[in-house]
Scaffold this motif. Structure first.
Motif, PDB file in Angstrom:
ATOM      1  N   SER A  45      94.645 111.710  70.556  1.00  0.00           N
ATOM      2  CA  SER A  45      93.805 110.641  70.027  1.00  0.00           C
ATOM      3  C   SER A  45      92.347 111.062  69.977  1.00  0.00           C
ATOM      4  N   ASP A  46      91.968 112.109  70.739  1.00  0.00           N
ATOM      5  CA  ASP A  46      90.547 112.476  70.702  1.00  0.00           C
ATOM      6  C   ASP A  46      90.155 113.131  69.379  1.00  0.00           C
ATOM      7  N   VAL A  47      91.139 113.514  68.572  1.00  0.00           N
ATOM      8  CA  VAL A  47      90.821 113.945  67.205  1.00  0.00           C
ATOM      9  C   VAL A  47      90.192 112.782  66.434  1.00  0.00           C
ATOM     10  N   LEU A  48      90.770 111.610  66.601  1.00  0.00           N
ATOM     11  CA  LEU A  48      90.223 110.415  65.943  1.00  0.00           C
ATOM     12  C   LEU A  48      88.980 109.912  66.666  1.00  0.00           C
ATOM     13  N   ASP A  49      89.003 109.957  67.996  1.00  0.00           N
ATOM     14  CA  ASP A  49      87.882 109.430  68.773  1.00  0.00           C
ATOM     15  C   ASP A  49      86.597 110.218  68.542  1.00  0.00           C
ATOM     16  N   ALA A  50      86.737 111.481  68.173  1.00  0.00           N
ATOM     17  CA  ALA A  50      85.548 112.324  67.957  1.00  0.00           C
ATOM     18  C   ALA A  50      84.787 111.934  66.692  1.00  0.00           C
ATOM     19  N   ILE A  51      85.454 111.200  65.811  1.00  0.00           N
ATOM     20  CA  ILE A  51      84.846 110.867  64.517  1.00  0.00           C
ATOM     21  C   ILE A  51      83.942 109.655  64.652  1.00  0.00           C
ATOM     22  N   HIS A  52      82.782 109.739  64.037  1.00  0.00           N
ATOM     23  CA  HIS A  52      81.867 108.597  64.014  1.00  0.00           C
ATOM     24  C   HIS A  52      82.185 107.734  62.796  1.00  0.00           C
ATOM     25  N   TRP A  53      83.114 106.830  62.957  1.00  0.00           N
ATOM     26  CA  TRP A  53      83.480 105.898  61.894  1.00  0.00           C
ATOM     27  C   TRP A  53      82.305 104.967  61.625  1.00  0.00           C
ATOM     28  N   ASP A  54      82.120 104.582  60.379  1.00  0.00           N
ATOM     29  CA  ASP A  54      80.996 103.692  60.059  1.00  0.00           C
ATOM     30  C   ASP A  54      81.327 102.252  60.469  1.00  0.00           C
ATOM     31  N   ALA A  55      80.423 101.332  60.141  1.00  0.00           N
ATOM     32  CA  ALA A  55      80.589  99.939  60.585  1.00  0.00           C
ATOM     33  C   ALA A  55      81.875  99.317  60.051  1.00  0.00           C
ATOM     34  N   ASN A  56      82.388  99.871  58.947  1.00  0.00           N
ATOM     35  CA  ASN A  56      83.646  99.372  58.385  1.00  0.00           C
ATOM     36  C   ASN A  56      84.859 100.180  58.840  1.00  0.00           C
ATOM     37  N   GLY A  57      84.618 101.104  59.775  1.00  0.00           N
ATOM     38  CA  GLY A  57      85.727 101.911  60.275  1.00  0.00           C
ATOM     39  C   GLY A  57      86.147 103.013  59.316  1.00  0.00           C
ATOM     40  N   LEU A  58      85.214 103.475  58.484  1.00  0.00           N
ATOM     41  CA  LEU A  58      85.517 104.479  57.454  1.00  0.00           C
ATOM     42  C   LEU A  58      84.639 105.722  57.618  1.00  0.00           C
ATOM     43  N   VAL A  59      85.126 106.819  57.052  1.00  0.00           N
ATOM     44  CA  VAL A  59      84.290 108.017  56.870  1.00  0.00           C
ATOM     45  C   VAL A  59      84.457 108.512  55.437  1.00  0.00           C
ATOM     46  N   PRO A  60      83.368 109.045  54.850  1.00  0.00           N
ATOM     47  CA  PRO A  60      83.511 109.691  53.545  1.00  0.00           C
ATOM     48  C   PRO A  60      84.214 111.033  53.690  1.00  0.00           C
ATOM     49  N   VAL A  61      84.988 111.359  52.673  1.00  0.00           N
ATOM     50  CA  VAL A  61      85.798 112.577  52.680  1.00  0.00           C
ATOM     51  C   VAL A  61      85.530 113.353  51.385  1.00  0.00           C
ATOM     52  N   VAL A  62      85.000 114.552  51.540  1.00  0.00           N
ATOM     53  CA  VAL A  62      84.789 115.438  50.401  1.00  0.00           C
ATOM     54  C   VAL A  62      86.073 116.231  50.180  1.00  0.00           C
ATOM     55  N   VAL A  63      86.502 116.321  48.946  1.00  0.00           N
ATOM     56  CA  VAL A  63      87.767 116.988  48.632  1.00  0.00           C
ATOM     57  C   VAL A  63      87.483 118.190  47.740  1.00  0.00           C
ATOM     58  N   GLN A  64      87.813 119.361  48.264  1.00  0.00           N
ATOM     59  CA  GLN A  64      87.534 120.609  47.554  1.00  0.00           C
ATOM     60  C   GLN A  64      88.854 121.316  47.243  1.00  0.00           C
ATOM     61  N   GLU A  65      88.963 121.796  46.025  1.00  0.00           N
ATOM     62  CA  GLU A  65      90.181 122.500  45.599  1.00  0.00           C
ATOM     63  C   GLU A  65      90.173 123.913  46.160  1.00  0.00           C
ATOM     64  N   ARG A  66      91.265 124.323  46.778  1.00  0.00           N
ATOM     65  CA  ARG A  66      91.289 125.624  47.426  1.00  0.00           C
ATOM     66  C   ARG A  66      91.117 126.776  46.438  1.00  0.00           C
TER      67      ARG A  66
END
Lengths: 139, 139
Positions: free
Chosen positions: A8-29
């Motif tokens: 669970s510390d994988v999730l706990d390490a993330i600073h979720w915003d006030a809505n419980g979200l994070v932005p995710v950049v998606v890059q093609e390999r």
């Protein structure tokens, strides 16, 4: 990339915003193109890690969005990175479902198909498949 | 990339969030690496367009942040793209000030230096210059 279980510390390490979200950049390999930016909540990230396919949180629909669920344009996830502030994720993916690959709901390869040129936002890339054709026959 | 003047509809086309900001993905031109994600308000974008150097809005300091103002790690901007929803920008830059380039305040090349591996966020890239050395002697 599939993890049947993860701490669970994988999730706990993330600073979720006030809505419980994070932005995710998606890059093609294969191309290194930035395809899109989406958002995840903790459930979307858990599902992405478990399934190996990108799952986001749709802010407009207010629900999990399994990328490709309607379009067939699934993203296979190879790598998930997190930034120094732990408030943005970077996914490295293979964009499936069409050749050349289509990540954008407009039928463009990348969502970033408009560029600032001569004082205006100008389309710099073609529509590879018309959205009517993408969403009429979901894979 | 310098525009001494540009139409206001360049700014008006952007869907600024409730705080008047948009997230900005920053990609290095030569390597295609995603270096960081920052935020801009309309003043930061105007200055970036006018000067050709990346200017962001620092949410923690609540003021314009001329990237490199302390570190010397200025970003020369070659291209600004906008996504389909007009709520994210993508900058293509040359990261100046150090070889190999350093974008992150931690002294890493990219802010995305931690990767999910074996159920933990794991450093996958070295510190190129110690932050004390970066911020003790601004260029």
């Amino acid at each position: 990339m599939t993890h049947p279980a993860f701490p669970s510390d994988v999730l706990d390490a993330i600073h979720w915003d006030a809505n419980g979200l994070v932005p995710v950049v998606v890059q093609e390999r294969d191309t290194a193109d930035v395809l899109m930016v989406a958002w995840m909540d903790c459930h979307a990230l858990e599902e992405t890690i478990r399934s190996g396919n990108a799952c986001y949180y749709s802010r407009s629909r207010q629900r999990l969005w399994r990328k490709g669920e309607e379009s067939g344009h699934v993203q296979r996830v190879h790598r998930i990175a997190i930034d120094c502030d732990a408030d943005v994720l970077l996914l490295t993916v293979t964009q499936l479902g069409h050749t050349p690959s289509i990540a954008c709901h407009t039928g463009h390869h990348s969502c970033f198909y408009r560029v600032l040129e001569d004082g205006a936002w100008t389309e710099s890339a073609p529509v590879l498949k018309h959205p009517d054709a993408i969403y009429r026959s979901p894979a």
